[in-house]
Design a protein around this motif. Structure first.
Motif, short mmCIF file in Angstrom:
data_model
loop_
_atom_site.label_atom_id
_atom_site.label_comp_id
_atom_site.label_asym_id
_atom_site.label_seq_id
_atom_site.Cartn_x
_atom_site.Cartn_y
_atom_site.Cartn_z
N ASP A 1 0.86 -1.18 0.00
CA ASP A 1 0.00 0.00 0.00
C ASP A 1 0.89 1.23 0.00
O ASP A 1 1.99 1.22 0.56
N SER B 1 -2.10 -0.13 -6.01
CA SER B 1 -2.54 0.70 -4.90
C SER B 1 -3.14 2.01 -5.38
O SER B 1 -4.13 2.49 -4.85
N ARG C 1 -6.66 1.42 -6.62
CA ARG C 1 -7.57 1.27 -5.49
C ARG C 1 -7.98 2.63 -4.96
O ARG C 1 -9.14 2.85 -4.61
N GLN C 2 -7.02 3.55 -4.88
CA GLN C 2 -7.34 4.88 -4.39
C GLN C 2 -8.28 5.62 -5.35
O GLN C 2 -9.20 6.31 -4.92
N LEU D 1 -11.60 4.09 -4.93
CA LEU D 1 -12.14 4.48 -3.63
C LEU D 1 -12.81 5.84 -3.71
O LEU D 1 -13.91 6.04 -3.19
N LEU E 1 -11.96 -5.57 -3.84
CA LEU E 1 -10.80 -4.70 -3.98
C LEU E 1 -10.23 -4.21 -2.66
O LEU E 1 -9.05 -3.90 -2.57
N TYR E 2 -11.07 -4.09 -1.64
CA TYR E 2 -10.62 -3.51 -0.38
C TYR E 2 -10.94 -4.43 0.79
O TYR E 2 -12.10 -4.70 1.06
N TYR F 1 -6.87 -10.06 -7.97
CA TYR F 1 -8.24 -9.60 -7.96
C TYR F 1 -9.27 -10.70 -7.75
O TYR F 1 -10.46 -10.49 -7.92
#
Length: 413
Positions: free
Chosen positions: A117, A154, A157-158, A161, A195-196, A368
């Protein structure tokens, strides 16, 4: 700050520095410099990882083979220096806070575990020059590309998000009247589960990534590799509103020649060999300019001593995230410029690639859990249209057949 030192007259097999029996008095320490302390594996205490406040750790010029596995527990560690640790064979997983890693001349280094991360870091710079074993041990997957893949995962993902939270916040005000919105909301929540594993509502950073590595060529993943130190990068027509665009990956390849290959081109007669004086420095620079009056988007500079660069090829790579460097601009193209200074050093070529979300899914498919790339791309496209509509003040419609888009005007009630 605590600084250790090598005791004068110590033999290589002796311990030049020993820790106190307990580290309880050091648990609020922020900087620890143990360079040149003649440290071996047995003199590195396992409870070093308990100093959770540590931000800078310098272990350069020591003799240990491994680092404590729990170093990832140093949740505030930003800088780790391991220069000239010639026996070091592996670096375990690093904390997500890490920003600077330096392994100059770690000749035995074979393995490097990158953070999973990057949301805590403000930037990330890995200086891996002259770590030739690391390159040879990662021939199946280019070491630079492996680090970049983890970083991009990472970053994606952000990005998701942010899209997810914006959409769900908007969907709360729609109630259950629109069955299409409810269906999409349920699907997004399932995507979150994939994903999280641990969601964190804190505002994440968007760090760039810089890697300097020796003894390697540019990976084929960089699909454009012009042999020029200055290149123009044409941006897609809709790039500024393309929610799929994540950023720009660019690298430069340099060659440092041995002294026998260096010839003078200035005041000395042509063909005369040139002696490179000890302590001579090499300078590298990178500039990214926009098409608006040569505006500087970002610039980076490096300086190396002569002994810090082997006679070999060296690659300097950047990943520049869209959200940090390119967002909210309407440039048609950007220009990248590399420059190197010093006797015996020359530029060979650069590598370029625009990075989009679906490519990151393909690069990290095994992470994934069976996520279908086409389904992901459809979902991300829908969310991108939602964001574009919201910014434009338009009403967003979604139907169960997956068709989405703006309709009407913001004056509708």
């Amino acid at each position: 700050m605590l600084v250790g030192c090598l005791l004068p007259g110590q033999k290589p097999k002796s311990l030049g520095f020993t820790f106190p029996p307990s580290l309880s008095g050091l648990l609020s320490l922020k900087e620890l410099n143990l360079s040149d302390c003649n440290l071996f594996d047995e003199s590195l205490p396992s409870d070093l990882v308990r100093i959770s406040t540590l931000k800078k750790l310098n272990l350069s010029r020591n003799h240990f083979i491994t680092l404590p596995n729990g170093i990832s527990q140093l949740s505030q560690l930003q800088s780790l220096e391991l220069e000239y640790c010639k026996k070091l064979e592996g670096v375990p997983e690093l904390p997500s806070s890490i920003e600077d890693l330096r392994t100059f001349n770690c000749w035995s280094l074979k393995a490097l575990s990158t953070p999973l991360d990057v949301s805590v870091a403000k930037h990330r710079e890995f200086m891996l020059n002259n770590c030739f074993e690391l390159v040879r041990n990662n021939e199946e997957q280019h070491v630079t590309l492996r680090i970049l893949k983890t970083h991009l995962l990472s970053m994606m993902r952000q990005r998701l998000l942010s899209l997810f939270f914006n959409f769900l916040k908007w969907a709360e005000f729609q109630g259950d009247e629109n069955s299409g919105v409810k269906m999409l909301t349920d699907y997004i929540k399932k995507m979150m589960d994939v994903l999280y594993k641990e969601l964190n509502g804190a505002e994440p950073n968007i760090p760039d990534l810089i890697i300097f590595v020796s003894g390697t060529d540019i990976p084929e993943w960089f699909i454009h590799q012009p042999e020029f130190a200055s290149v123009t990068i044409n941006l897609p027509p809709d790039w500024s509103s393309n929610g799929m665009l994540m950023g720009l990956a660019i690298c430069g390849l340099f060659e440092v020649q041995d002294e026998e290959s260096i010839t003078c081109t200035g005041y000395s007669p042509p063909g005369v060999k040139q002696f490179v004086p000890a302590g001579h420095s090499y300078k590298f620079s990178f500039n990214l300019l926009s098409d608006v009056r040569g505006h500087t988007i970002t610039s980076k500079y490096l300086t190396f001593k002569r002994e810090d660069l082997a006679f070999s090829d060296h690659m300097w790579m950047f990943y520049l995230p869209f959200d940090k460097y390119l967002h909210k601009n309407n440039w048609q193209y950007v220009q990248a410029h590399f420059k190197c200074e010093g006797p015996g050093i020359s530029f060979k070529r650069c590598g370029l690639r625009m990075v989009f979300m679906p490519e990151v899914v393909e690069l990290n498919q095994e992470m994934y859990g069976g996520l279908n790339v086409s389904d992901f791309e459809n979902m991300a496209t829908i969310l991108s249209k939602f964001v574009t509509s919201a910014v434009s003040g338009l009403k967003f419609n979604y139907t169960p057949d997956g068709q989405a888009g703006p309709s009407g005007t913001s004056s509708e009630t």
